[in-house]
Design a protein around this motif. Structure first.
Motif, PDB file in Angstrom:
ATOM      1  N   ASN A   4       0.828  -1.208   0.000  1.00 23.10           N
ATOM      2  CA  ASN A   4       0.000   0.000   0.000  1.00 23.10           C
ATOM      3  C   ASN A   4       0.863   1.260   0.000  1.00 23.10           C
ATOM      4  O   ASN A   4       0.551   2.222  -0.710  1.00 23.10           O
ATOM      5  CB  ASN A   4      -0.954   0.005   1.192  1.00 23.10           C
ATOM      6  CG  ASN A   4      -2.070  -0.996   1.040  1.00 23.10           C
ATOM      7  OD1 ASN A   4      -2.375  -1.444  -0.063  1.00 23.10           O
ATOM      8  ND2 ASN A   4      -2.686  -1.365   2.140  1.00 23.10           N
ATOM      9  N   LEU A   5       1.935   1.253   0.781  1.00 27.99           N
ATOM     10  CA  LEU A   5       2.832   2.406   0.804  1.00 27.99           C
ATOM     11  C   LEU A   5       3.499   2.619  -0.551  1.00 27.99           C
ATOM     12  O   LEU A   5       3.640   3.754  -1.010  1.00 27.99           O
ATOM     13  CB  LEU A   5       3.893   2.240   1.891  1.00 27.99           C
ATOM     14  CG  LEU A   5       3.429   2.448   3.323  1.00 27.99           C
ATOM     15  CD1 LEU A   5       4.543   2.076   4.295  1.00 27.99           C
ATOM     16  CD2 LEU A   5       2.993   3.877   3.541  1.00 27.99           C
ATOM     17  N   GLU A   6       3.919   1.536  -1.185  1.00 32.49           N
ATOM     18  CA  GLU A   6       4.527   1.649  -2.501  1.00 32.49           C
ATOM     19  C   GLU A   6       3.532   2.213  -3.510  1.00 32.49           C
ATOM     20  O   GLU A   6       3.878   3.071  -4.333  1.00 32.49           O
ATOM     21  CB  GLU A   6       5.050   0.294  -2.968  1.00 32.49           C
ATOM     22  CG  GLU A   6       6.283  -0.166  -2.219  1.00 32.49           C
ATOM     23  CD  GLU A   6       6.678  -1.595  -2.538  1.00 32.49           C
ATOM     24  OE1 GLU A   6       5.875  -2.336  -3.153  1.00 32.49           O
ATOM     25  OE2 GLU A   6       7.799  -1.980  -2.168  1.00 32.49           O
ATOM     26  N   LEU A   7       2.294   1.745  -3.455  1.00 29.81           N
ATOM     27  CA  LEU A   7       1.271   2.267  -4.358  1.00 29.81           C
ATOM     28  C   LEU A   7       0.972   3.738  -4.068  1.00 29.81           C
ATOM     29  O   LEU A   7       0.819   4.543  -4.990  1.00 29.81           O
ATOM     30  CB  LEU A   7      -0.008   1.426  -4.257  1.00 29.81           C
ATOM     31  CG  LEU A   7       0.100   0.005  -4.804  1.00 29.81           C
ATOM     32  CD1 LEU A   7      -1.163  -0.778  -4.483  1.00 29.81           C
ATOM     33  CD2 LEU A   7       0.357   0.015  -6.293  1.00 29.81           C
ATOM     34  N   LEU A  40       3.020   5.904  -2.800  1.00 29.88           N
ATOM     35  CA  LEU A  40       4.166   6.662  -3.282  1.00 29.88           C
ATOM     36  C   LEU A  40       4.084   6.859  -4.796  1.00 29.88           C
ATOM     37  O   LEU A  40       4.312   7.952  -5.303  1.00 29.88           O
ATOM     38  CB  LEU A  40       5.469   5.951  -2.908  1.00 29.88           C
ATOM     39  CG  LEU A  40       6.753   6.593  -3.402  1.00 29.88           C
ATOM     40  CD1 LEU A  40       6.931   7.971  -2.774  1.00 29.88           C
ATOM     41  CD2 LEU A  40       7.938   5.716  -3.086  1.00 29.88           C
ATOM     42  N   GLU A  41       3.737   5.799  -5.499  1.00 35.97           N
ATOM     43  CA  GLU A  41       3.613   5.893  -6.946  1.00 35.97           C
ATOM     44  C   GLU A  41       2.511   6.885  -7.342  1.00 35.97           C
ATOM     45  O   GLU A  41       2.675   7.700  -8.250  1.00 35.97           O
ATOM     46  CB  GLU A  41       3.317   4.514  -7.531  1.00 35.97           C
ATOM     47  CG  GLU A  41       3.351   4.474  -9.044  1.00 35.97           C
ATOM     48  CD  GLU A  41       3.174   3.068  -9.582  1.00 35.97           C
ATOM     49  OE1 GLU A  41       2.706   2.957 -10.725  1.00 35.97           O
ATOM     50  OE2 GLU A  41       3.493   2.104  -8.867  1.00 35.97           O
ATOM     51  N   ILE A  42       1.382   6.837  -6.625  1.00 34.97           N
ATOM     52  CA  ILE A  42       0.276   7.760  -6.900  1.00 34.97           C
ATOM     53  C   ILE A  42       0.715   9.201  -6.647  1.00 34.97           C
ATOM     54  O   ILE A  42       0.447  10.094  -7.465  1.00 34.97           O
ATOM     55  CB  ILE A  42      -0.954   7.398  -6.037  1.00 34.97           C
ATOM     56  CG1 ILE A  42      -1.562   6.083  -6.520  1.00 34.97           C
ATOM     57  CG2 ILE A  42      -1.984   8.513  -6.061  1.00 34.97           C
ATOM     58  CD1 ILE A  42      -2.589   5.502  -5.574  1.00 34.97           C
ATOM     59  N   MET A  43       1.408   9.418  -5.527  1.00 36.03           N
ATOM     60  CA  MET A  43       1.862  10.766  -5.202  1.00 36.03           C
ATOM     61  C   MET A  43       2.857  11.284  -6.235  1.00 36.03           C
ATOM     62  O   MET A  43       2.826  12.459  -6.604  1.00 36.03           O
ATOM     63  CB  MET A  43       2.462  10.806  -3.799  1.00 36.03           C
ATOM     64  CG  MET A  43       1.422  10.652  -2.708  1.00 36.03           C
ATOM     65  SD  MET A  43       2.104  10.518  -1.054  1.00 36.03           S
ATOM     66  CE  MET A  43       3.015  12.022  -0.906  1.00 36.03           C
ATOM     67  N   GLU A  44       3.745  10.407  -6.703  1.00 39.67           N
ATOM     68  CA  GLU A  44       4.700  10.820  -7.722  1.00 39.67           C
ATOM     69  C   GLU A  44       3.989  11.207  -9.011  1.00 39.67           C
ATOM     70  O   GLU A  44       4.341  12.196  -9.656  1.00 39.67           O
ATOM     71  CB  GLU A  44       5.709   9.701  -7.999  1.00 39.67           C
ATOM     72  CG  GLU A  44       6.731   9.515  -6.919  1.00 39.67           C
ATOM     73  CD  GLU A  44       7.654   8.348  -7.176  1.00 39.67           C
ATOM     74  OE1 GLU A  44       7.375   7.525  -8.090  1.00 39.67           O
ATOM     75  OE2 GLU A  44       8.667   8.234  -6.470  1.00 39.67           O
ATOM     76  N   LYS A  45       2.991  10.432  -9.396  1.00 40.38           N
ATOM     77  CA  LYS A  45       2.244  10.737 -10.628  1.00 40.38           C
ATOM     78  C   LYS A  45       1.456  12.028 -10.477  1.00 40.38           C
ATOM     79  O   LYS A  45       1.414  12.845 -11.381  1.00 40.38           O
ATOM     80  CB  LYS A  45       1.299   9.592 -10.984  1.00 40.38           C
ATOM     81  CG  LYS A  45       1.972   8.301 -11.323  1.00 40.38           C
ATOM     82  CD  LYS A  45       2.726   8.398 -12.617  1.00 40.38           C
ATOM     83  CE  LYS A  45       3.330   7.032 -12.913  1.00 40.38           C
ATOM     84  NZ  LYS A  45       4.296   7.058 -13.966  1.00 40.38           N
ATOM     85  N   LYS A  46       0.806  12.220  -9.330  1.00 39.59           N
ATOM     86  CA  LYS A  46       0.011  13.433  -9.103  1.00 39.59           C
ATOM     87  C   LYS A  46       0.893  14.670  -9.092  1.00 39.59           C
ATOM     88  O   LYS A  46       0.509  15.724  -9.573  1.00 39.59           O
ATOM     89  CB  LYS A  46      -0.748  13.342  -7.775  1.00 39.59           C
ATOM     90  CG  LYS A  46      -1.862  12.343  -7.782  1.00 39.59           C
ATOM     91  CD  LYS A  46      -3.122  13.007  -8.210  1.00 39.59           C
ATOM     92  CE  LYS A  46      -4.250  11.991  -8.056  1.00 39.59           C
ATOM     93  NZ  LYS A  46      -5.472  12.480  -8.581  1.00 39.59           N
ATOM     94  N   ALA A  47       2.076  14.554  -8.491  1.00 41.55           N
ATOM     95  CA  ALA A  47       2.973  15.693  -8.381  1.00 41.55           C
ATOM     96  C   ALA A  47       3.863  15.842  -9.615  1.00 41.55           C
ATOM     97  O   ALA A  47       4.657  16.766  -9.704  1.00 41.55           O
ATOM     98  CB  ALA A  47       3.842  15.562  -7.139  1.00 41.55           C
ATOM     99  N   SER A  48       3.744  14.920 -10.556  1.00 40.80           N
ATOM    100  CA  SER A  48       4.556  14.916 -11.787  1.00 40.80           C
ATOM    101  C   SER A  48       6.044  14.919 -11.482  1.00 40.80           C
ATOM    102  O   SER A  48       6.821  15.635 -12.090  1.00 40.80           O
ATOM    103  CB  SER A  48       4.195  16.113 -12.670  1.00 40.80           C
ATOM    104  OG  SER A  48       2.842  16.052 -13.033  1.00 40.80           O
ATOM    105  N   ILE A  49       6.428  14.122 -10.499  1.00 37.82           N
ATOM    106  CA  ILE A  49       7.834  13.999 -10.127  1.00 37.82           C
ATOM    107  C   ILE A  49       8.378  12.723 -10.755  1.00 37.82           C
ATOM    108  O   ILE A  49       7.809  11.651 -10.593  1.00 37.82           O
ATOM    109  CB  ILE A  49       7.999  13.929  -8.592  1.00 37.82           C
ATOM    110  CG1 ILE A  49       7.464  15.192  -7.946  1.00 37.82           C
ATOM    111  CG2 ILE A  49       9.459  13.709  -8.228  1.00 37.82           C
ATOM    112  CD1 ILE A  49       7.436  15.130  -6.440  1.00 37.82           C
ATOM    113  N   GLN A  50       9.458  12.859 -11.469  1.00 38.03           N
ATOM    114  CA  GLN A  50      10.097  11.700 -12.072  1.00 38.03           C
ATOM    115  C   GLN A  50      11.476  11.529 -11.443  1.00 38.03           C
ATOM    116  O   GLN A  50      12.381  12.313 -11.690  1.00 38.03           O
ATOM    117  CB  GLN A  50      10.233  11.885 -13.592  1.00 38.03           C
ATOM    118  CG  GLN A  50       8.908  12.027 -14.306  1.00 38.03           C
ATOM    119  CD  GLN A  50       8.037  10.792 -14.135  1.00 38.03           C
ATOM    120  OE1 GLN A  50       8.522   9.676 -14.119  1.00 38.03           O
ATOM    121  NE2 GLN A  50       6.740  11.001 -14.007  1.00 38.03           N
TER     122      GLN A  50
END
Length: 126
Positions: A54-57, A59-69
């Motif tokens: 759940n934490l990994e997911l 984190l992935e969602i937050m990265e996508k929302k914030a457009s951080i690569q």
């Protein structure tokens, strides 16, 4: 005398049989306890794995929302630098350990610095 010896051997044999039966019962009880502990530990491990997923997911969602690569290599370095900083290592020693410049380390840690109060607070300013 012979009867007494036969009775003693019979009693010893009977006690041996009873002792073996008791040992089997206690070993079965211990095995049940071990199995119960094993099951509870396995449940806890399963829950921890679920939380980690759940934490990994998240984190992935937050990265996508914030457009951080961030590449996985950058993430590992950032994690190690932050870990060292949280363990009160100096910026200079972190830079030496990770073969980075002090400016790079400061830039990486800038979101995590706590604001320090500048100057004194005067209780009764006039």
């Amino acid at each position: 005398m012979e009867w007494t010896l036969a009775i003693l051997f019979g009693a010893a044999f009977l006690l041996l049989i009873m002792s073996i039966a008791k040992a089997k019962q206690s070993s079965k009880a211990e095995q049940r306890e071990i199995d119960m502990i094993h099951l509870s530990v396995m449940d806890e491990v399963e829950q921890l794995q679920k939380q980690l997923r759940n934490l990994e997911l998240d984190l992935e969602i937050m990265e996508k929302k914030a457009s951080i690569q961030i590449s996985s290599n950058e993430r590992v370095i950032m994690r190690e630098v932050l870990d060292l900083y949280k363990r009160k290592y100096s910026i200079e020693s972190i830079a030496k350990q990770k073969n980075l410049s002090e400016n790079e380390v400061e830039y990486m840690l800038s979101p995590y610095f706590t604001a320090k109060d500048e100057g004194r607070k005067v209780p009764h300013e006039v």
